[in-house]
Write an enzyme that holds these catalytic residues in place. Structure first.
Site, PDB file in Angstrom:
ATOM      1  N   ASP A  16       0.859  -1.185   0.000  1.00  0.00           N
ATOM      2  CA  ASP A  16       0.000   0.000   0.000  1.00  0.00           C
ATOM      3  C   ASP A  16       0.895   1.235   0.000  1.00  0.00           C
ATOM      4  O   ASP A  16       1.918   1.261   0.692  1.00  0.00           O
ATOM      5  CB  ASP A  16      -0.892  -0.016   1.247  1.00  0.00           C
ATOM      6  CG  ASP A  16      -1.998   1.012   1.184  1.00  0.00           C
ATOM      7  OD1 ASP A  16      -1.689   2.212   1.087  1.00  0.00           O
ATOM      8  OD2 ASP A  16      -3.173   0.617   1.263  1.00  0.00           O
ATOM      9  N   ILE A  17       0.513   2.264  -0.773  1.00  0.00           N
ATOM     10  CA  ILE A  17       1.348   3.469  -0.838  1.00  0.00           C
ATOM     11  C   ILE A  17       1.220   4.343   0.410  1.00  0.00           C
ATOM     12  O   ILE A  17       2.062   5.199   0.659  1.00  0.00           O
ATOM     13  CB  ILE A  17       1.064   4.316  -2.103  1.00  0.00           C
ATOM     14  CG1 ILE A  17      -0.382   4.769  -2.157  1.00  0.00           C
ATOM     15  CG2 ILE A  17       1.457   3.564  -3.354  1.00  0.00           C
ATOM     16  CD1 ILE A  17      -0.659   5.787  -3.252  1.00  0.00           C
ATOM     17  N   HIS A  84     -10.316  -4.667  -3.379  1.00  0.00           N
ATOM     18  CA  HIS A  84      -8.969  -4.853  -2.845  1.00  0.00           C
ATOM     19  C   HIS A  84      -9.057  -5.233  -1.374  1.00  0.00           C
ATOM     20  O   HIS A  84      -9.830  -4.672  -0.632  1.00  0.00           O
ATOM     21  CB  HIS A  84      -8.094  -3.611  -3.045  1.00  0.00           C
ATOM     22  CG  HIS A  84      -8.622  -2.366  -2.416  1.00  0.00           C
ATOM     23  ND1 HIS A  84      -9.665  -1.634  -2.966  1.00  0.00           N
ATOM     24  CD2 HIS A  84      -8.265  -1.723  -1.284  1.00  0.00           C
ATOM     25  CE1 HIS A  84      -9.909  -0.590  -2.190  1.00  0.00           C
ATOM     26  NE2 HIS A  84      -9.083  -0.621  -1.163  1.00  0.00           N
ATOM     27  N   HIS A  86      -7.198  -5.545   2.209  1.00  0.00           N
ATOM     28  CA  HIS A  86      -6.087  -5.048   3.022  1.00  0.00           C
ATOM     29  C   HIS A  86      -5.533  -6.212   3.828  1.00  0.00           C
ATOM     30  O   HIS A  86      -6.288  -6.937   4.486  1.00  0.00           O
ATOM     31  CB  HIS A  86      -6.563  -3.953   3.982  1.00  0.00           C
ATOM     32  CG  HIS A  86      -7.020  -2.729   3.289  1.00  0.00           C
ATOM     33  ND1 HIS A  86      -6.182  -1.658   3.046  1.00  0.00           N
ATOM     34  CD2 HIS A  86      -8.217  -2.386   2.771  1.00  0.00           C
ATOM     35  CE1 HIS A  86      -6.856  -0.710   2.417  1.00  0.00           C
ATOM     36  NE2 HIS A  86      -8.095  -1.136   2.231  1.00  0.00           N
TER      37      HIS A  86
END
Length: 128
Positions: A16-17, A84, A86
């Protein structure tokens, strides 16, 4: 820089960014899927596979049990309209993260286990 940590014909996983935990990966299907609210019982095998890949990636990096968490944000709390999951290796690194990714799920976050159970129940109801 390539953030990819896993890919195959069906799934892709990457960092993750804006990480909220010591390790924060996202696992996505290559084929577009909207959000958890758009999933049906037919999507159960894909979600189970996403969960298996996510757990394996966390375990390979030393996170399991209470230090690992996998799940999905529910609309309108998701940031992008592409499914998506996590995958979080705890502890959290941001103060708000514990509320964003609660262990037991919430109105805005569903754990991977909860989502799989819900899709299984849909499949069973459809079969009966």
């Amino acid at each position: 820089m390539d953030r990819t940590v896993y890919e195959d014909d069906e799934l892709r996983a990457f960092y993750d960014i804006k990480p909220d935990a010591t390790l924060h990966l996202l696992v996505t299907p290559r084929e577009h899927r909207g959000t958890v609210r758009e999933l049906t019982a037919a999507d159960l095998p894909m979600v189970e596979r996403m969960h298996a890949v996510g757990r394996r990636l966390l375990e390979e990096r030393g996170f399991s049990g209470e230090l690992a968490r996998c799940g999905f944000h529910r609309p309108p709390y998701n940031s992008v309209h592409h499914l998506h999951m996590h995958c979080l290796g705890l502890p959290f690194t941001r103060r708000r993260a514990g509320a964003m990714f609660p262990r037991a799920g919430s109105a805005w976050f569903v754990t991977a286990d909860q989502l799989c159970a819900s899709l299984r129940a849909q499949a069973e109801a459809k079969a009966s």
